[in-house]
Scaffold this motif. Structure first.
Motif, PDB file in Angstrom:
ATOM      1  N   ALA A   1       0.754  -1.353   0.258  1.00 61.98           N
ATOM      2  CA  ALA A   1      -0.147  -0.167  -0.114  1.00 61.98           C
ATOM      3  C   ALA A   1       0.937   1.257   0.120  1.00 61.98           C
ATOM      4  CB  ALA A   1      -0.889  -0.081   1.132  1.00 61.98           C
ATOM      5  N   ALA A   2       2.007   1.237   0.515  1.00 60.31           N
ATOM      6  CA  ALA A   2       2.692   2.397   0.883  1.00 60.31           C
ATOM      7  C   ALA A   2       3.337   2.511  -0.303  1.00 60.31           C
ATOM      8  CB  ALA A   2       3.890   2.101   1.982  1.00 60.31           C
ATOM      9  N   LEU A   3       3.924   1.692  -1.197  1.00 66.77           N
ATOM     10  CA  LEU A   3       4.613   1.859  -2.399  1.00 66.77           C
ATOM     11  C   LEU A   3       3.631   2.367  -3.562  1.00 66.77           C
ATOM     12  CD1 LEU A   3       6.336  -1.654  -2.795  1.00 66.77           C
ATOM     13  CD2 LEU A   3       7.634   0.447  -2.609  1.00 66.77           C
ATOM     14  N   ALA A   4       2.404   2.163  -3.487  1.00 71.62           N
ATOM     15  CA  ALA A   4       1.628   2.668  -4.392  1.00 71.62           C
ATOM     16  C   ALA A   4       1.277   4.066  -3.991  1.00 71.62           C
ATOM     17  CB  ALA A   4       0.185   2.078  -4.143  1.00 71.62           C
ATOM     18  N   TRP A   5       1.409   4.330  -2.847  1.00 74.15           N
ATOM     19  CA  TRP A   5       1.385   5.701  -2.561  1.00 74.15           C
ATOM     20  C   TRP A   5       2.632   6.515  -2.943  1.00 74.15           C
ATOM     21  CZ3 TRP A   5       4.370   9.253   0.060  1.00 74.15           C
ATOM     22  CH2 TRP A   5       3.827  10.621   0.271  1.00 74.15           C
ATOM     23  N   ALA A   6       3.731   5.994  -2.617  1.00 72.00           N
ATOM     24  CA  ALA A   6       5.184   6.523  -3.010  1.00 72.00           C
ATOM     25  C   ALA A   6       5.267   6.622  -4.350  1.00 72.00           C
ATOM     26  CB  ALA A   6       6.186   5.710  -2.238  1.00 72.00           C
ATOM     27  N   ALA A   7       4.837   5.795  -5.524  1.00 70.26           N
ATOM     28  CA  ALA A   7       4.763   5.844  -6.836  1.00 70.26           C
ATOM     29  C   ALA A   7       4.051   7.393  -7.185  1.00 70.26           C
ATOM     30  CB  ALA A   7       4.307   4.661  -7.349  1.00 70.26           C
ATOM     31  N   GLY A   8       3.035   7.436  -6.578  1.00 70.89           N
ATOM     32  CA  GLY A   8       2.239   8.573  -7.081  1.00 70.89           C
ATOM     33  C   GLY A   8       3.077   9.857  -6.455  1.00 70.89           C
ATOM     34  N   TRP A   9       3.732   9.808  -5.362  1.00 70.78           N
ATOM     35  CA  TRP A   9       4.523  11.142  -4.772  1.00 70.78           C
ATOM     36  C   TRP A   9       5.638  11.321  -5.641  1.00 70.78           C
ATOM     37  CZ3 TRP A   9       9.302  12.254  -3.005  1.00 70.78           C
ATOM     38  CH2 TRP A   9       9.417  13.344  -2.223  1.00 70.78           C
ATOM     39  N   LEU A  10       6.403  10.296  -6.202  1.00 77.31           N
ATOM     40  CA  LEU A  10       7.327  10.410  -6.997  1.00 77.31           C
ATOM     41  C   LEU A  10       6.990  10.854  -8.429  1.00 77.31           C
ATOM     42  CD1 LEU A  10       9.332   7.267  -5.918  1.00 77.31           C
ATOM     43  CD2 LEU A  10      10.095   9.879  -5.678  1.00 77.31           C
ATOM     44  N   ALA A  11       5.647  10.637  -8.814  1.00 73.75           N
ATOM     45  CA  ALA A  11       5.253  11.042 -10.002  1.00 73.75           C
ATOM     46  C   ALA A  11       4.883  12.319 -10.090  1.00 73.75           C
ATOM     47  CB  ALA A  11       4.137  10.124 -10.568  1.00 73.75           C
ATOM     48  N   GLY A  12       4.859  12.909  -8.801  1.00 75.58           N
ATOM     49  CA  GLY A  12       4.605  14.456  -8.749  1.00 75.58           C
ATOM     50  C   GLY A  12       3.088  14.751  -8.417  1.00 75.58           C
ATOM     51  N   ALA A  13       2.310  13.518  -8.441  1.00 67.48           N
ATOM     52  CA  ALA A  13       0.855  13.729  -7.944  1.00 67.48           C
ATOM     53  C   ALA A  13       0.480  12.738  -6.985  1.00 67.48           C
ATOM     54  CB  ALA A  13       0.164  13.514  -9.220  1.00 67.48           C
ATOM     55  N   PRO A  14       1.153  12.927  -5.761  1.00 66.50           N
ATOM     56  CA  PRO A  14       1.061  12.246  -4.359  1.00 66.50           C
ATOM     57  C   PRO A  14      -0.612  12.265  -4.170  1.00 66.50           C
ATOM     58  CG  PRO A  14       1.932  14.312  -3.798  1.00 66.50           C
ATOM     59  CD  PRO A  14       2.027  14.190  -5.524  1.00 66.50           C
ATOM     60  N   GLY A  15      -1.072  11.327  -3.474  1.00 62.72           N
ATOM     61  CA  GLY A  15      -2.280  11.277  -2.993  1.00 62.72           C
ATOM     62  C   GLY A  15      -2.514  12.026  -1.661  1.00 62.72           C
ATOM     63  N   PRO A  16      -3.595  12.394  -1.350  1.00 60.39           N
ATOM     64  CA  PRO A  16      -3.785  13.083   0.101  1.00 60.39           C
ATOM     65  C   PRO A  16      -3.193  12.438   1.113  1.00 60.39           C
ATOM     66  CG  PRO A  16      -5.840  11.730  -0.237  1.00 60.39           C
ATOM     67  CD  PRO A  16      -4.848  11.552  -1.480  1.00 60.39           C
ATOM     68  N   ALA A  17      -2.332  13.295   2.140  1.00 62.23           N
ATOM     69  CA  ALA A  17      -1.483  12.759   3.172  1.00 62.23           C
ATOM     70  C   ALA A  17      -2.583  12.009   4.016  1.00 62.23           C
ATOM     71  CB  ALA A  17      -1.078  14.065   3.782  1.00 62.23           C
ATOM     72  N   ARG A  18      -2.059  11.014   4.604  1.00 62.82           N
ATOM     73  CA  ARG A  18      -2.562   9.937   5.440  1.00 62.82           C
ATOM     74  C   ARG A  18      -2.093  10.110   6.768  1.00 62.82           C
ATOM     75  NH1 ARG A  18      -4.677   5.030   2.525  1.00 62.82           N
ATOM     76  NH2 ARG A  18      -4.578   4.156   4.817  1.00 62.82           N
ATOM     77  N   SER A  19      -2.932  10.368   7.823  1.00 66.99           N
ATOM     78  CA  SER A  19      -2.427  10.316   9.275  1.00 66.99           C
ATOM     79  C   SER A  19      -3.602  10.110   9.970  1.00 66.99           C
ATOM     80  CB  SER A  19      -1.896  11.752   9.462  1.00 66.99           C
ATOM     81  OG  SER A  19      -2.762  12.818   9.274  1.00 66.99           O
TER      82      SER A  19
END
Lengths: 503, 155
Positions: free
Chosen positions: B137-155
């Motif tokens: 799950a984290a890798l999917a989020w990180a891939a988006g972050w590295l693509a410049g379009a990260p998903g919403p922050a999760r906390s």
């Protein structure tokens, strides 16, 4: 005299203070102090939960995996374990003498490891105490405080550390998880590009290393009463030396001197360490207490690490560091120095020596080309001894015909210094805590004494090095009077009271 | 030439779920190897010299296993702060940024912590199945972050 403080005559009537680092994982240390009704110190013990599970973790593994696996033993000095294991397993593959190229690349890796570890310890961990004072404001007593007050010193420390990491990368292949050293030699040369990169900065690093020695020497000169006597305890010294008596950190013979500096033995083969050293078990500590067999457990405990090495050798085979060693020896007026804070001065002399060795090796063409592997008749056992940043490190393996490790014995530097650190803590407790109400500043005096030895309290964890401290004050009847904690997240706060019992 | 993006993970691969940080870096590196704008680093722990790895970056992703975050992972924009880890070998991400401020006399680049929930940290254990699911799950989020379009922050 502090030996009497190991065990109180009547502990049942004493108040207990525990300085208890709480670690996320298995390895940690704590100090327990027993006080009488007048706050007089009656007993002091440093307990370190030694991590022995790693030896079982190694047993049953193919021997060629070991030099890589043992790096996960310690996040602070993985290269020392990498090389000690390689040296032990060299003998298993019949390569007790590896090729000149392999030896020089390994030495380069090792001295890179030692200098970066020494830089981290002095500039990052110890300089706040030394520059601001042991009981200075706790919120300032860290590397950021140093960076605010002495930005030049902080920056040099970080860049020295980084340079050592680059030496490791150039020789081991990566900054961490390196695979460069293998049983029988090395698997790569240093590239010309890496050599040029390292050479371009080497003179700057030597200059900064000289500055570091100046800082340590100046601190001694400014307050000799403190620096010569804090945590002092006379003890024998043990280390590797070169056969001609020179300081040697990668490979040599074992030498020991008594507390007055007289030779106890010299030229002993590292393969025979079990003939020289025995480990005593004490009921109150999980960690063993090594001692020199020839002197027995009561008088045979010894000191390892920079303070032992710089005084155990006859000379340092590099001109700048040798000059600084002579100053160090002159300060002691011919007598060995035994104060805990002298470790810092000795450590910085070794930092300078490490940089001189690195500079010489970078100029050696053998690191760029030449045979890397050696082999010979297969054997079933080998011992590898190396001088790690904190002191003598021993790896001992036995390997079966199926190439699997059947026995692993590790004696790490912190174990060698177990009794020496206990004695230093007792000395400080008697001098500074006796009759006093405990404060964070006084507690830090205990930490300063332990920290001077740069102990590795917990291996195999990236939480290593975190030392949150907990103090518990108990009345003579066992009632908890007060509890306070200095957590790893910061702050010194009082806690809810709970009962405790053991000492 | 300093690459504009840095992914830095830490942990011990021989300690069960503590391997999540290095594993995340390794899998991102394998998946994104052709990209020239990202540097991938991993280490046993976060230490003071890493402050030099942050210099000159546009954005930094710091990855660690966490016992305290909600599963499967949490993300946190980081701010410099002096804390107790400054007196130890291993720094917190916030303390590392504080050292950056003091050494460089400027704010650090935007740094985001990716904390992946771990459960078991025993020596010699492989990462648990649950932790590996958190890693996916984290890798999917990180891939988006590295693509410049990260998903919403999760906390």
């Amino acid at each position: 005299m502090t030996a009497s403080l190991e065990t109180a005559a009547q502990p049942q009537n004493l108040r207990r203070v525990a300085i208890d680092p709480v670690s996320r994982v298995e390895g940690h240390g704590k100090v327990t102090i027993l006080l009488d009704a007048q706050h007089r110190v009656q007993q002091v013990r440093l307990h370190i939960v030694e991590f022995r599970g790693f030896e079982k973790f190694i047993e049953g593994r193919p021997y060629w995996e070991v030099p890589v696996m043992v790096q996960r033993l310690c996040g602070i000095c993985p290269v020392s374990h990498h090389l000690a294991a390689s040296k032990a397993l060299d003998r298993v593959v019949g390569a007790a003498a590896v090729t000149p190229s392999a030896t020089k690349i390994r030495r380069l890796m090792h001295y890179g490891q030692v200098m970066q570890s020494h830089a981290l310890h002095f500039f990052h961990l110890s300089s706040p105490d030394l520059l601001f004072g042991f009981d200075s404001e706790v919120n300032r007593r860290h590397i950021v405080g140093v960076a605010e007050a002495h930005p030049d010193i902080a920056r040099k420390g970080v860049l020295l550390r980084k340079y050592g990491q680059e030496v490791i990368r150039a020789t081991a292949g990566k900054r961490v998880h390196g695979t460069g050293s293998v049983p029988g030699g090395m698997n790569k040369h240093v590239s010309r590009a890496d050599r040029e990169l390292l050479l371009s900065e080497v003179q700057q690093m030597i200059a900064w290393s000289q500055d570091a020695v100046d800082i340590a020497r100046t601190l001694h000169a400014q307050n000799p009463a403190l620096y010569d006597h804090f945590g002092a305890k006379r003890a024998p010294m043990l280390s590797l030396v070169r056969p001609d008596g020179a300081l040697e950190l990668y490979d040599g013979v074992i030498r020991a001197r008594d507390a007055d500096g007289a030779l106890l033995f010299d030229g002993a083969s590292d393969q025979g360490y079990l003939d020289l050293i025995e480990e005593e078990v004490k009921p109150w500590s999980y960690m063993k207490f090594p001692f020199l067999k020839s002197l027995g457990p009561q008088h045979g405990w010894y000191r390892v690490g920079p303070l032992a090495r710089v005084q155990n050798c006859d000379f340092i085979p590099s001109p700048l560091a040798e000059s600084r060693r002579r100053e160090f020896v002159a300060w002691g007026q011919g007598r060995p120095m035994h104060g805990a804070l002298a470790y810092h001065w000795a450590r910085m002399i070794e930092l300078l020596h490490g940089m001189e060795v690195i500079a010489d090796l970078l100029d050696d063409p053998d690191i760029l080309s030449g045979e890397l592997m050696a082999q010979g008749p297969r054997r079933h056992a080998g011992v590898g001894v190396i001088e790690a940043p904190r002191g003598t490190l021993i790896h001992h393996y036995e390997v079966g015909d199926d190439d699997l490790v059947t026995m692993c014995n590790l004696i790490v530097s912190t174990t060698h210094n177990n009794q020496a650190m206990n004695e230093a803590v007792r000395s400080v407790a008697r001098e500074y805590l006796d009759g006093q109400e405990l404060t964070e500043g006084l507690l830090n005096h205990i930490e300063v004494a332990i920290r001077a030895y740069d102990p590795c309290l917990s291996c195999a964890t990236h939480a290593l090095g975190r030392m949150p401290l907990e103090l518990t004050l108990l009345g003579a009847d066992g009632t908890v009077l007060d509890r306070a904690q200095k957590s790893s997240e910061g702050g010194f706060c009082h806690l809810d009271i709970a009962r405790e019992s053991d000492a | 030439m300093t690459k504009p993006l840095l992914v830095l993970g830490w942990g011990n691969r021989s300690r069960g779920d503590d391997a999540l940080g290095p594993l995340c870096v390794e899998r991102l590196r394998d998946a994104l190897a052709p990209r020239e704008d990202i540097e991938f680093l991993d280490d046993y722990q976060l230490m003071v010299e890493h402050v030099l790895d942050l210099y000159g970056r546009d954005r930094v992703l710091l990855v660690d296993a966490s016992l305290g975050c909600a599963p499967p992972f949490e993300t946190l924009p980081l701010r410099a702060a002096a804390d107790g880890s400054l007196s130890s070998h291993a720094l917190s991400p916030q303390a590392l940024l504080q050292v950056y401020v003091e050494l460089h006399d400027e704010p650090p680049p935007p740094c985001t912590l990716l904390a992946i929930r771990g459960e078991h940290f025993e020596l010699g254990q492989a990462p648990s199945a649950r932790a590996l699911a958190h890693l996916d799950a984290a890798l999917a989020w990180a891939a988006g972050w590295l693509a410049g379009a990260p998903g919403p922050a999760r906390s």
